[in-house]
Design a protein around this motif. Structure first.
Motif, PDB file in Angstrom:
ATOM      1  N   LYS A  51     -72.598  -2.342 -12.480  1.00  0.00           N
ATOM      2  CA  LYS A  51     -72.353  -3.072 -13.860  1.00  0.00           C
ATOM      3  C   LYS A  51     -71.586  -2.154 -14.565  1.00  0.00           C
ATOM      4  CE  LYS A  51     -75.743  -6.494 -13.657  1.00  0.00           C
ATOM      5  NZ  LYS A  51     -76.766  -6.995 -14.054  1.00  0.00           N
ATOM      6  N   ASN A  52     -70.813  -1.088 -14.201  1.00  0.00           N
ATOM      7  CA  ASN A  52     -70.141  -0.238 -15.150  1.00  0.00           C
ATOM      8  C   ASN A  52     -68.763  -0.833 -15.528  1.00  0.00           C
ATOM      9  OD1 ASN A  52     -67.456   0.537 -13.608  1.00  0.00           O
ATOM     10  ND2 ASN A  52     -68.977   0.887 -12.047  1.00  0.00           N
ATOM     11  N   PHE A  53     -68.294  -0.351 -16.580  1.00  0.00           N
ATOM     12  CA  PHE A  53     -66.982  -0.915 -16.972  1.00  0.00           C
ATOM     13  C   PHE A  53     -66.297   0.554 -17.556  1.00  0.00           C
ATOM     14  CE2 PHE A  53     -63.375  -1.944 -19.658  1.00  0.00           C
ATOM     15  CZ  PHE A  53     -62.937  -2.836 -18.869  1.00  0.00           C
ATOM     16  N   ILE A  85     -61.157   0.116 -11.037  1.00  0.00           N
ATOM     17  CA  ILE A  85     -61.822  -1.088 -10.446  1.00  0.00           C
ATOM     18  C   ILE A  85     -62.411  -0.819  -8.968  1.00  0.00           C
ATOM     19  CG2 ILE A  85     -60.614  -2.671 -11.985  1.00  0.00           C
ATOM     20  CD1 ILE A  85     -59.013  -3.521  -9.219  1.00  0.00           C
ATOM     21  N   SER A  86     -61.861   0.216  -8.459  1.00  0.00           N
ATOM     22  CA  SER A  86     -62.481   0.503  -6.993  1.00  0.00           C
ATOM     23  C   SER A  86     -63.785   0.938  -7.373  1.00  0.00           C
ATOM     24  CB  SER A  86     -61.694   1.447  -6.325  1.00  0.00           C
ATOM     25  OG  SER A  86     -60.438   1.262  -6.220  1.00  0.00           O
ATOM     26  N   ALA A  87     -64.271   1.439  -8.410  1.00  0.00           N
ATOM     27  CA  ALA A  87     -65.564   1.888  -8.787  1.00  0.00           C
ATOM     28  C   ALA A  87     -66.490   0.557  -9.373  1.00  0.00           C
ATOM     29  CB  ALA A  87     -65.549   3.045  -9.817  1.00  0.00           C
ATOM     30  N   ARG A 116     -62.319  -6.996  -9.528  1.00  0.00           N
ATOM     31  CA  ARG A 116     -62.044  -6.751  -8.096  1.00  0.00           C
ATOM     32  C   ARG A 116     -61.346  -7.638  -7.162  1.00  0.00           C
ATOM     33  NH1 ARG A 116     -64.955  -2.073  -5.879  1.00  0.00           N
ATOM     34  NH2 ARG A 116     -64.797  -3.325  -3.749  1.00  0.00           N
ATOM     35  N   GLN A 117     -61.821  -8.962  -7.454  1.00  0.00           N
ATOM     36  CA  GLN A 117     -61.352 -10.017  -6.533  1.00  0.00           C
ATOM     37  C   GLN A 117     -59.616 -10.129  -6.617  1.00  0.00           C
ATOM     38  OE1 GLN A 117     -64.164 -11.896  -5.279  1.00  0.00           O
ATOM     39  NE2 GLN A 117     -62.670 -12.224  -3.574  1.00  0.00           N
ATOM     40  N   GLY A 118     -59.206 -10.047  -5.356  1.00  0.00           N
ATOM     41  CA  GLY A 118     -57.617 -10.161  -5.267  1.00  0.00           C
ATOM     42  C   GLY A 118     -56.940  -8.975  -5.610  1.00  0.00           C
ATOM     43  N   PHE A 119     -57.656  -7.836  -5.875  1.00  0.00           N
ATOM     44  CA  PHE A 119     -56.823  -6.584  -6.316  1.00  0.00           C
ATOM     45  C   PHE A 119     -57.039  -5.162  -5.317  1.00  0.00           C
ATOM     46  CE2 PHE A 119     -57.927  -8.578 -10.254  1.00  0.00           C
ATOM     47  CZ  PHE A 119     -56.457  -8.916 -10.625  1.00  0.00           C
ATOM     48  N   GLY A 120     -57.445  -5.641  -4.243  1.00  0.00           N
ATOM     49  CA  GLY A 120     -57.760  -4.652  -2.992  1.00  0.00           C
ATOM     50  C   GLY A 120     -56.270  -4.429  -2.486  1.00  0.00           C
ATOM     51  N   PRO A 121     -56.335  -3.145  -1.831  1.00  0.00           N
ATOM     52  CA  PRO A 121     -57.100  -2.297  -1.135  1.00  0.00           C
ATOM     53  C   PRO A 121     -57.689  -1.376  -2.438  1.00  0.00           C
ATOM     54  CG  PRO A 121     -55.138  -1.515  -0.285  1.00  0.00           C
ATOM     55  CD  PRO A 121     -54.962  -3.036  -1.276  1.00  0.00           C
TER      56      PRO A 121
END
Ligand code: PLP
Length: 423
Positions: free
Chosen positions: A154-156, A164-166, A173-178
């Motif tokens: 739950k960090n920001f 966002i990898s953390a 995160r959704q849709g922003f990988g890898p």
């Protein structure tokens, strides 16, 4: 055609006369990456904001704690405008006569050897991550590319692809990988989980917020930060404290870490470092950590510019001169007392939590419900601006210059809306 388009735009830009007009423009021409409350602001002073129709509001968000000193603080604006007339940007290709002064000022204020200025909070966290990794390889002896940074669920910490990898938040995160490897997510406020994570010899840093602001002002149990600091020391791991939202007097001390007398190895600040007039952030550390980064290995065109340097010194001096930490501690107590009293009288609030003037009320409904949003719309109609986080939590964080009388007035407004609220 082009000239007419340009003229037309210029005239329109000058002619905003209604909130709806401004909202329509943003909707049409702006990316839809935020979901603002339908209020269009044009002026700010101290604890107040005004919309384009002239309605006055108490600001209970403070630009996510960036305007702790109040909107358009005259001393900070004066520092900004005076410096703007002299020199604004040189890049770090050259020295300037303001940066060293600001570096000394922040080092003396927070008790570190060195400072590295950036702009946004996310960039400061990126900087801290690079520092911790490089330290891990060059000082701790971690094998190349194996460094791990432990972070909390739950960090920001910001919005870059590394940060966002953390994150554990699906909407971040959704849709922003890898995603960037090298982060281990553990439960916040859980000493046993931390103890377990730090056994890994490849851990170079623990990156945490002393209070999780965006998660809904989640305050860890007393002793957690101290235990985390002790465990980091025991395992030769850097304690990286993200005080971007909690720092600069917001929680009733200059730093939230001060509540447990914890001194992070890497202190990360942003937001109120400028009193909200410029994006300024900084990472502070001692020489053995900061000097692992060599010339050319990290930087930013705007980071440490003379305009920012002049503003930082004045913005922090205002916090000290106006005793804002003490003020936040006292008025925070009053605010929570009033909110807890209200909680006893309504089934709409399940919890009141916070420290200093960083507080939240948890609304008795699901995170998917509209209740908190509708309440914030009604707060706005009553003349107070706040925004829900994670659906059913409302953060309440006014500029620290608010007076006792104003806190009571705002509590009366919140109370009236909550008591009259109908689904
Ligand atoms: N870290 C924390 C704790 C924050 O609250 C925020 C912003 O809300 C950030 C980092 C990111 O700061 P910025 O939006 O300036 O990149």
């Amino acid at each position: 055609m082009f000239i007419f388009g340009w003229l037309n735009n210029t005239i329109m830009a000058m002619a905003i006369t209604s909130s709806q007009e401004a909202i329509d423009l943003e909707e049409k021409y702006g990316a839809h990456n935020y979901h603002p409350l339908p209020v269009v602001l044009t002026r700010g002073e101290g604890v107040f904001l005004w919309d384009v129709e002239g309605k006055r509001y108490y600001d209970f968000l403070s630009a996510y704690s960036a305007v702790n000193q109040g909107h358009c603080h005259p001393r900070i604006i004066n520092a900004l405008t005076e410096q703007a007339k002299e020199l604004t940007l040189t890049s770090r290709a050259f020295y300037n006569d303001k940066l060293g002064v600001a570096e000394k000022y922040v080092c003396d204020t927070f008790g570190y050897d060195k400072a590295l200025f950036m702009n946004s909070g996310a960039e400061a966290n990126e900087t801290a991550i690079k520092l911790a990794r490089k330290w891990g390889y060059t000082k701790k002896g971690i094998a190349d590319n194996k460094a791990v940074i432990v972070v909390a669920r739950k960090n920001f910490h910001g919005r870059t692809t590394t940060i966002i990898s953390a994150s554990s938040d699906p909407s971040a995160r959704q849709g922003f990988g890898p995603f960037m490897p090298g982060f281990e997510v553990i439960d916040y406020d859980n000493v046993a989980a931390l103890k377990n994570a730090l056994i890994n010899p490849n851990v170079c840093g623990l990156l945490i917020e002393p209070i999780q602001g965006e998660a809904g002002v989640y305050v860890p149990q007393a002793g957690y930060l101290k235990a985390a600091a002790d465990l980091c020391k025991e395992h030769n791991v850097l304690l990286m404290m993200d005080e971007i939202q909690t720092g600069i007097a917001r929680t009733g001390k200059m730093l939230a870490s001060d509540h447990e007398m914890v001194r992070p190895d890497l202190l990360i600040l942003g937001k109120a470092l400028s009193g909200g007039v410029l994006p300024i952030s900084v990472v502070l550390a001692d020489d053995d950590i900061m000097l692992v980064i060599k010339p050319g290995e990290h930087g930013s065109t705007f980071g440490g510019n003379p305009l920012a340097a002049a503003v930082v010194v004045e913005a922090l001096q205002v916090v000290k001169d106006e005793n804002l930490a003490f003020h936040a501690a006292q008025l925070g107590e009053l605010f929570r007392t009033r909110m807890n009293r209200l909680k006893e009288k309504t089934s709409l609030i399940t919890l009141v939590r916070g420290k200093g003037l960083l507080n939240a009320i948890v609304i008795n409904d699901t995170p998917e419900s509209e209740t908190a949003w509708n309440l914030c719309v009604q707060f706005a109609e009553a003349g107070l601006l706040a925004k829900p986080t994670h659906g059913n939590i409302i953060r309440l964080a006014p500029p620290l210059v608010i007076t006792e009388e104003q806190v009571h007035e705002c509590c009366d407004m919140i109370e009236a809306v909550i008591r009259n609220y109908k689904k």
